[in-house]
Design a protein around this motif. Structure first.
Motif, PDB file in Angstrom:
ATOM      1  N   ARG A 159     -70.890  -1.124  57.532  1.00  0.00           N
ATOM      2  CA  ARG A 159     -71.952  -1.959  56.970  1.00  0.00           C
ATOM      3  C   ARG A 159     -73.162  -1.096  56.676  1.00  0.00           C
ATOM      4  O   ARG A 159     -73.446  -0.142  57.410  1.00  0.00           O
ATOM      5  N   PHE A 160     -73.867  -1.411  55.596  1.00  0.00           N
ATOM      6  CA  PHE A 160     -75.139  -0.754  55.358  1.00  0.00           C
ATOM      7  C   PHE A 160     -76.197  -1.782  54.994  1.00  0.00           C
ATOM      8  O   PHE A 160     -75.901  -2.832  54.410  1.00  0.00           O
TER       9      PHE A 160
ATOM     10  N   GLY B 264     -80.853  -1.610  65.518  1.00  0.00           N
ATOM     11  CA  GLY B 264     -79.685  -1.176  66.270  1.00  0.00           C
ATOM     12  C   GLY B 264     -78.723  -0.344  65.444  1.00  0.00           C
ATOM     13  O   GLY B 264     -77.572  -0.132  65.845  1.00  0.00           O
ATOM     14  N   ALA B 265     -79.183   0.138  64.300  1.00  0.00           N
ATOM     15  CA  ALA B 265     -78.329   0.931  63.417  1.00  0.00           C
ATOM     16  C   ALA B 265     -77.992   2.280  64.044  1.00  0.00           C
ATOM     17  O   ALA B 265     -78.769   2.833  64.826  1.00  0.00           O
ATOM     18  N   ARG B 266     -76.834   2.807  63.690  1.00  0.00           N
ATOM     19  CA  ARG B 266     -76.433   4.131  64.176  1.00  0.00           C
ATOM     20  C   ARG B 266     -77.226   5.235  63.484  1.00  0.00           C
ATOM     21  O   ARG B 266     -77.698   6.180  64.129  1.00  0.00           O
ATOM     22  N   ASP B 267     -77.360   5.135  62.156  1.00  0.00           N
ATOM     23  CA  ASP B 267     -78.081   6.136  61.374  1.00  0.00           C
ATOM     24  C   ASP B 267     -79.115   5.436  60.499  1.00  0.00           C
ATOM     25  O   ASP B 267     -78.828   4.379  59.914  1.00  0.00           O
TER      26      ASP B 267
ATOM     27  N   TYR C 145     -81.403  -5.675  51.435  1.00  0.00           N
ATOM     28  CA  TYR C 145     -79.991  -5.849  51.100  1.00  0.00           C
ATOM     29  C   TYR C 145     -79.173  -5.631  52.362  1.00  0.00           C
ATOM     30  O   TYR C 145     -79.475  -4.754  53.175  1.00  0.00           O
ATOM     31  N   ASP C 146     -78.134  -6.442  52.531  1.00  0.00           N
ATOM     32  CA  ASP C 146     -77.218  -6.321  53.664  1.00  0.00           C
ATOM     33  C   ASP C 146     -75.811  -6.498  53.122  1.00  0.00           C
ATOM     34  O   ASP C 146     -75.473  -7.553  52.583  1.00  0.00           O
ATOM     35  N   SER C 147     -74.980  -5.471  53.250  1.00  0.00           N
ATOM     36  CA  SER C 147     -73.633  -5.518  52.672  1.00  0.00           C
ATOM     37  C   SER C 147     -72.751  -6.565  53.343  1.00  0.00           C
ATOM     38  O   SER C 147     -71.698  -6.918  52.799  1.00  0.00           O
TER      39      SER C 147
ATOM     40  N   ALA D  14     -79.917   2.010  56.468  1.00  0.00           N
ATOM     41  CA  ALA D  14     -79.352   1.961  57.817  1.00  0.00           C
ATOM     42  C   ALA D  14     -77.846   1.802  57.737  1.00  0.00           C
ATOM     43  O   ALA D  14     -77.347   0.960  56.980  1.00  0.00           O
ATOM     44  N   LEU D  15     -77.129   2.593  58.521  1.00  0.00           N
ATOM     45  CA  LEU D  15     -75.663   2.520  58.590  1.00  0.00           C
ATOM     46  C   LEU D  15     -75.233   2.036  59.964  1.00  0.00           C
ATOM     47  O   LEU D  15     -75.813   2.435  60.991  1.00  0.00           O
TER      48      LEU D  15
END
Length: 199
Positions: free
Chosen positions: A83-84, A24-27, A161-163, A196-197
């Motif tokens: 979030r990235f 569901g990431a934007r970018d 990794y998840d910020s 992913a952003l």
């Protein structure tokens, strides 16, 4: 890392949409790294052996570095994000059953005291180059899962990794020899990563 080829670019294009759909990431951007790995019986020139130690590929500092490196390589100027996530993709190129499958640990069973930093030397041309990663202490509470009969049409995608999450809430993983298989095939796999952003 493997050199970037037209086939690799095509593979990334095909899998970027899958990562975007799942997350569901934007970018979503391809990270400039791809590795073809093979078990000892399947090793060929310019292929790396599987990582047979429990590990995480990123800590906070290396994840931030990968974020900026990827955006720079892609010449991207994204809109502000909150979030990235660095996703990792794993896909076999050999038939089932594989002799060295990938095992993944349920992050909900990992605690902060389980994670420990370590340095290692790669198997490249310069043996003096050292790499930093995160390993894990043994904990009987860890819940491990693996897929012994994966086909070339299947792909594992997991968080490297998840910020938004604590450092230990990532997916520990390791390759291991599956001694329960009769006449397994030498594993050959391709590993890719994605940035992913999120808004």
């Amino acid at each position: 890392p493997e050199p970037i080829t037209d086939a690799m670019r095509s593979y990334w294009i095909d899998t970027l949409s899958l990562v975007r759909q799942i997350s569901g990431a934007r970018d979503v951007y391809p990270v400039h790294v791809a590795a073809v790995r093979a078990s000892t019986r399947g090793l060929r020139r310019r292929r790396s052996a599987p990582a047979a130690w429990v590990h995480l590929d990123y800590d906070a500092a290396s994840a931030e570095a990968q974020l900026h490196d990827t955006l720079g390589r892609q010449q991207a100027d994204p809109a502000p994000y909150s979030r990235f996530v660095l996703y990792q993709g794993w896909r076999v190129l050999s038939g089932p059953p594989q002799d060295y499958p990938l095992a993944l640990c349920d992050a909900r069973t990992v605690g902060p005291d389980d994670i420990a930093p370590f340095h290692y030397h790669g198997d490249g041309e310069d043996p003096d180059i050292s790499y930093r990663a995160l390993g894990s202490r043994y904990n009987p509470a860890h819940a491990w899962h693996y897929y012994p009969d994966m086909t070339v049409d299947e792909m594992i995608i997991f968080k490297g990794y998840d910020s938004d999450l604590e450092q230990w809430r990532k997916t520990l993983h390791v390759a291991f020899e599956d001694e329960g298989q009769e006449n397994p095939l030498p594993r050959i796999s391709i590993e890719t990563q994605y940035l992913a952003l999120f808004d």
